[in-house]
Design an enzyme around this catalytic site. Structure first.
Site, PDB file in Angstrom:
ATOM      1  N   SER A  10      24.499  34.778 -28.390  1.00 41.37           N
ATOM      2  CA  SER A  10      23.146  34.212 -28.421  1.00 41.37           C
ATOM      3  C   SER A  10      22.864  33.255 -27.278  1.00 41.37           C
ATOM      4  CB  SER A  10      22.933  33.475 -29.744  1.00 41.37           C
ATOM      5  OG  SER A  10      23.781  32.328 -29.808  1.00 41.37           O
ATOM      6  N   ASP A  14      28.341  28.502 -30.849  1.00 38.65           N
ATOM      7  CA  ASP A  14      29.045  29.180 -31.939  1.00 38.65           C
ATOM      8  C   ASP A  14      29.461  30.601 -31.562  1.00 38.65           C
ATOM      9  OD1 ASP A  14      28.709  26.927 -33.560  1.00 38.65           O
ATOM     10  OD2 ASP A  14      26.750  27.602 -34.251  1.00 38.65           O
ATOM     11  N   MET A  34      21.014  40.129 -27.998  1.00 39.05           N
ATOM     12  CA  MET A  34      19.883  40.785 -28.666  1.00 39.05           C
ATOM     13  C   MET A  34      18.571  40.123 -28.255  1.00 39.05           C
ATOM     14  SD  MET A  34      21.227  41.342 -32.571  1.00 39.05           S
ATOM     15  CE  MET A  34      22.526  40.093 -32.568  1.00 39.05           C
ATOM     16  N   CYS A  99      15.703  38.798 -40.833  1.00 39.13           N
ATOM     17  CA  CYS A  99      16.297  39.151 -39.542  1.00 39.13           C
ATOM     18  C   CYS A  99      17.757  39.557 -39.711  1.00 39.13           C
ATOM     19  CB  CYS A  99      16.168  37.985 -38.566  1.00 39.13           C
ATOM     20  SG  CYS A  99      16.871  38.334 -36.927  1.00 39.13           S
ATOM     21  N   CYS A 205      12.148  31.462 -33.964  1.00 37.05           N
ATOM     22  CA  CYS A 205      12.076  31.716 -32.518  1.00 37.05           C
ATOM     23  C   CYS A 205      10.671  32.053 -32.047  1.00 37.05           C
ATOM     24  CB  CYS A 205      13.044  32.821 -32.127  1.00 37.05           C
ATOM     25  SG  CYS A 205      12.347  34.460 -32.010  1.00 37.05           S
TER      26      CYS A 205
END
Length: 381
Positions: A10, A14, A34, A99, A205
């Site tokens: 991402s 993490d 993604m 999601c 987002c």
């Protein structure tokens, strides 16, 4: 059995440490970024390009390849359109749960295993499973159980409560064995200072830093209505559309010294019922009704009418003991040992048994909300 692993990268700390841990264990690792939202449609307000740059930085530092996959269309169809439809119908959805179910653990999972022909996926979520952080306890004919992370404050099983067993069986959660502090320390020790010090993203987002009411106006036509005091039946203010408000939210009505809070939304009259004071009884309930549940492994109600477990509908709140019963329509009745404030239609009630996340069910109403509507209806006669 599992050698080739695809990691969802991402651009955050993490997923970065997740990839590092896998490589240290000797797995063949590929990073995949993604793209779920087209930030060009939102005048650059989303951080997609910056996150992609950070993802490239991470993979270069770790020494793995990174590719990008576009799920914008799938996100729009499976998440965003449902989000808008729910708000239009007076519900308050949870796009993060949607999601995870439809994008990360369905489209992404299939892309990794079916198109790229990798063995499993790994995600930077704070969660654990009964198969272990690296699927070391994997059994082909055995269900996997979703377990809370070591770091109870950062635990993300709430947001994973609606994913399917098939995807969970071949998903690794390496960082579930660590605390957030430990993950940041690992990132610093391996030279990933840029992401270790990066501000953690919060919120949705596609909304970015915008005011939610301003955002939702772009997609849903406003239909003005009244704020009505649930005790007196009097109009105490006006709103521009009840899709802008959610149960439990404070209404800033400047003519009143004590604050009002949303107790219920009446779609028929386009009215929002409000309660005077944050601890008003109309805001609390110990009985909640849901749609059909989604169980992660076996159905705990398969051979019995009810069972005891724990409940939460906000991921940061403590678990509450409860009794769960199956209704004739397939939904659940959840009787809470302690009344909770602002049980919100459209949100998910997530059920736990000890450290195991059993699954979830979408909240439709509560006993107190039913009473609020009855009280309002009696005032209209």
């Amino acid at each position: 059995m599992f050698r080739k692993i695809i990691v969802g990268i991402s651009g955050g700390v993490d997923s970065a440490v997740c990839a590092h841990l896998l490589k240290e264990k000797g797995f063949s690792v590929l990073g995949v970024f993604m793209r779920n939202w087209d930030e060009l449609d939102e005048t650059g307000r989303c951080s997609g390009e910056k996150d992609l740059a950070d993802a490239n930085y991470v993979c270069n530092k770790i020494g793995i390849d990174l590719i990008e996959v576009n799920f914008v269309k799938e996100y729009w169809n499976n998440v965003f359109t449902n989000f808008l439809e729910d708000y239009q119908n007076g519900l308050t959805p949870n796009p993060d749960i949607l999601c995870n179910r439809h994008i990360k653990f369905d489209h992404f999972y299939k892309y990794a295993l079916e198109k790229l022909e990798f063995d499993a996926i790994a995600m930077g979520h704070y969660a654990r499973t009964s198969f272990g952080p690296y699927l070391e306890n994997y059994k082909p004919n055995k269900d996997v159980h979703l377990l809370q992370a070591k770091d109870s404050f950062k635990d993300q099983t709430f947001f994973l409560s609606n994913i399917r067993q098939k995807a969970l069986r071949k998903t690794m959660f390496p960082i579930g064995e660590y605390t957030k502090g430990e993950i940041k320390s690992i990132a610093k020790n391996i030279g990933l200072h840029r992401v270790a010090l990066k501000k953690e993203s919060t919120g949705i987002c596609f909304i970015g830093n915008r005011n939610f009411k301003d955002f939702i106006k772009e997609y849903i036509h406003s239909k003005p209505g009244d704020f009505i005091d649930i005790d007196t039946g009097k109009v105490v203010g006006h709103h521009e559309g009840f899709h802008q408000w959610t149960v439990g939210q404070r209404c800033r009505l400047h003519s009143y010294l004590k604050p009002y809070f949303v107790a219920a939304k009446d779609e028929l009259t386009n009215s929002i019922l409000v309660a005077y004071g944050t601890d008003h009884p109309a805001l609390y309930s110990n009985l909640v009704y849901t749609q059909n549940p989604s169980w992660i492994s076996s159905d705990p109600l398969k051979d019995r009418n009810q069972f005891r477990c724990q409940f939460r509908f906000q991921h940061t709140k403590p678990l509450v003991d409860c009794t769960v019963e199956k209704l004739n329509d397939g939904g659940l009745q959840v009787s809470l040992d302690k009344p909770l404030r602002a049980l919100t239609p459209g949100q998910y009630g997530v059920l736990y048994l000890g450290t195991e996340c059993l699954g979830c069910a979408r909240i439709m109403t509560s006993e107190q909300m039913k009473n609020n509507f009855k009280q309002f209806a009696s005032m209209q006669i």
